[in-house]
Design an enzyme around this catalytic site. Structure first.
Site, PDB file in Angstrom:
ATOM      1  N   GLY A  42      30.392 -44.111   5.848  1.00  0.00           N
ATOM      2  CA  GLY A  42      29.547 -44.316   4.673  1.00  0.00           C
ATOM      3  C   GLY A  42      29.745 -45.657   3.985  1.00  0.00           C
ATOM      4  O   GLY A  42      29.314 -45.842   2.844  1.00  0.00           O
ATOM      5  N   ASN A  58      25.357 -35.173  11.015  1.00  0.00           N
ATOM      6  CA  ASN A  58      26.049 -34.494   9.911  1.00  0.00           C
ATOM      7  C   ASN A  58      25.283 -34.804   8.634  1.00  0.00           C
ATOM      8  O   ASN A  58      25.354 -35.917   8.120  1.00  0.00           O
ATOM      9  CB  ASN A  58      27.493 -35.020   9.830  1.00  0.00           C
ATOM     10  N   HIS A  86      36.750 -33.159   9.163  1.00  0.00           N
ATOM     11  CA  HIS A  86      36.065 -34.367   8.688  1.00  0.00           C
ATOM     12  C   HIS A  86      36.912 -35.002   7.585  1.00  0.00           C
ATOM     13  O   HIS A  86      37.527 -34.297   6.786  1.00  0.00           O
ATOM     14  CB  HIS A  86      34.671 -33.996   8.161  1.00  0.00           C
ATOM     15  N   LYS A 130      25.810 -33.607   5.724  1.00  0.00           N
ATOM     16  CA  LYS A 130      26.680 -33.465   4.528  1.00  0.00           C
ATOM     17  C   LYS A 130      25.946 -32.611   3.470  1.00  0.00           C
ATOM     18  O   LYS A 130      25.173 -31.744   3.836  1.00  0.00           O
ATOM     19  CB  LYS A 130      27.073 -34.830   3.989  1.00  0.00           C
ATOM     20  N   GLY A 149      26.081 -39.889  10.160  1.00  0.00           N
ATOM     21  CA  GLY A 149      25.941 -39.344   8.806  1.00  0.00           C
ATOM     22  C   GLY A 149      24.641 -39.826   8.197  1.00  0.00           C
ATOM     23  O   GLY A 149      23.554 -39.347   8.541  1.00  0.00           O
ATOM     24  N   GLY A 150      24.745 -40.813   7.298  1.00  0.00           N
ATOM     25  CA  GLY A 150      23.599 -41.307   6.515  1.00  0.00           C
ATOM     26  C   GLY A 150      22.312 -41.497   7.294  1.00  0.00           C
ATOM     27  O   GLY A 150      21.250 -40.993   6.878  1.00  0.00           O
ATOM     28  N   SER A 159      29.292 -45.296   9.974  1.00  0.00           N
ATOM     29  CA  SER A 159      28.282 -46.341   9.715  1.00  0.00           C
ATOM     30  C   SER A 159      27.483 -46.736  10.958  1.00  0.00           C
ATOM     31  O   SER A 159      27.134 -47.903  11.137  1.00  0.00           O
ATOM     32  CB  SER A 159      28.937 -47.577   9.074  1.00  0.00           C
ATOM     33  N   GLU A 173      36.581 -41.057  13.883  1.00  0.00           N
ATOM     34  CA  GLU A 173      35.876 -41.473  12.675  1.00  0.00           C
ATOM     35  C   GLU A 173      36.850 -42.194  11.741  1.00  0.00           C
ATOM     36  O   GLU A 173      37.477 -41.550  10.873  1.00  0.00           O
ATOM     37  CB  GLU A 173      35.299 -40.248  11.963  1.00  0.00           C
TER      38      GLU A 173
HETATM   39  C1  PEP Z   1      30.162 -38.944   8.913  1.00  0.00           C
HETATM   40  O1  PEP Z   1      30.212 -38.546   7.761  1.00  0.00           O
HETATM   41  O2  PEP Z   1      30.616 -38.247   9.825  1.00  0.00           O
HETATM   42  C2  PEP Z   1      29.599 -40.269   9.162  1.00  0.00           C
HETATM   43  C3  PEP Z   1      29.761 -40.788  10.347  1.00  0.00           C
HETATM   44  O3  PEP Z   1      28.904 -40.849   8.134  1.00  0.00           O
HETATM   45  P1  PEP Z   1      28.123 -42.247   8.135  1.00  0.00           P
HETATM   46  O4  PEP Z   1      27.349 -42.340   9.420  1.00  0.00           O
HETATM   47  O5  PEP Z   1      27.220 -42.178   6.940  1.00  0.00           O
HETATM   48  O6  PEP Z   1      29.155 -43.317   8.040  1.00  0.00           O
END
Ligand code: PEP
Length: 249
Positions: free
Chosen positions: A171, A8, A93, A10, A232-233, A211, A165
Site C-alpha cells: 500500500g 485482496n 497478512h 481488504k 491489494g489496491g 504495490s 509481501e
Molecule cells: C496486500 O494488502 O496484500 C497488498 C499487496 O496490497 P497493495 O497491492 O495495495 O500493496
C-alpha cells in the site's frame, strides 16, 4: 503454466459495489493466462460465490478464527467459510500481524484449523523496512516460515501457497525490485527444502505482493521462482484488474 492472481479487497466494497464488480469481471475475464482467486470481505462471500459458480475463478476469505466453533463473538470459522464457497483463506497478512497483533503461534494454529477443514491457505510473510535496512530479511522470513508451518506434514504443504509481501511495499507505491523478489523466493524455497523436502521446495507456489500495478506486474510476476501475485489496491479497480488478469504472461 498460468500465473496465479489473488485479489485482496481488504475492508472495501459494500454488497452493491461487489455485485457491480463481479458482474463486470465475470463477463470480461478470458481465463487464458491466469488462475484467479478473489478474497472479498466476509459479507460479500456468498454473493461472490453466486457470481463465480460455473467459472474457473476461485473464492477465498481474508481471515479465519483458529477455533472450530463456540463462544467467540464476531468471529468466523473455517467450516463457515467452506459453507459459503470459499476454498482459500489468507493467513498472516502483515495488517493482521501488526494491527491485530497476530503472532506466529496463532498463525500456525489458524493454518492447522483451516487445513483440517479443507481450506487452502495463502500464507503471507515479509520483513519490515527496519529489518530490511539492518540486513535481517533472511532471518525474519525463515523465522516466520518455520513457526507458521511448524508441525505440518509434507503433503499438507500442497494446500499452502506462500506470498512474499514486504511490509514496506504494501500500500505504499514502493514495490520491491525483481532482484529483491528473486532473492527472497530463493530463501523461501531453501527454508522449505530444509524443513520439508526438495520436492516440496520445488512444488510450492510462491506469490509476490506489495504495490503491484498495471505498470510493474509483468516484470515482478516474471521474477524467477515466482508463480503469481497478491494484489491489494489495484484489484479494486475492475478495469485495471481485468487488464492484469487477461494480459499477464
Ligand atoms: C496486500 O494488502 O496484500 C497488498 C499487496 O496490497 P497493495 O497491492 O495495495 O500493496
Amino acid at each position: 503454466m498460468k500465473k496465479l492472481i489473488v485479489a485482496n479487497f481488504k475492508m472495501n466494497q459494500n454488497l452493491n459495489e461487489a455485485k457491480q464488480y463481479f458482474t463486470k469481471f465475470v463477463a470480461n475475464f478470458k481465463g487464458e493466462r491466469a488462475n484467479v482467486i478473489f478474497c472479498p470481505p466476509f459479507v460479500s462471500l456468498s454473493l461472490a460465490n453466486y457470481f463465480l459458480q460455473g467459472t474457473p475463478i476461485k473464492l477465498g476469505a481474508q481471515n479465519v478464527n483458529e477455533e472450530e466453533a463456540g463462544a467467540y463473538t464476531g468471529e468466523i470459522s473455517a467450516n463457515m467459510l467452506k459453507s459459503v464457497g470459499a476454498e482459500y483463506v489468507i493467513i498472516g497478512h502483515s495488517e493482521r500481524r501488526n494491527k491485530f497483533k497476530e503472532s506466529d503461534k496463532l498463525i500456525n494454529k489458524k493454518i492447522k484449523t483451516s487445513l483440517k477443514n479443507g481450506l487452502k491457505c495463502i500464507l503471507c510473510v515479509g520483513e519490515s523496512a527496519i529489518d530490511k535496512n539492518s540486513g535481517k530479511t533472511s532471518e525474519i522470513i525463515r523465522k516466520q516460515l518455520e513457526e507458521d508451518l511448524k508441525g505440518l506434514y509434507e503433503n499438507e504443504l500442497e494446500s499452502v501457497i506462500i506470498a512474499y509481501e514486504p511490509i514496506w511495499a504494501i500500500g505504499t507505491g514502493n514495490n520491491a525490485s525483481v532482484k529483491d523478489v528473486e532473492m527472497v523466493a530463493k530463501i523461501i524455497r531453501k527454508v522449505i527444502y530444509e524443513n520439508f523436502s526438495e520436492k516440496a521446495s520445488r512444488d510450492i507456489q510462491l506469490l509476490y505482493g506489495g504495490s503491484l500495478n498495471e505498470k510493474n506486474y509483468q516484470a515482478l510476476l516474471g521474477s524467477n521462482g515466482i508463480d503469481g501475485g497478491l494484489f491489494g489496491g489495484v484489484s479494486l479497480k475492475v478495469d485495471s484488474f481485468l487488464n492484469i488478469a487477461n494480459s499477464v504472461r
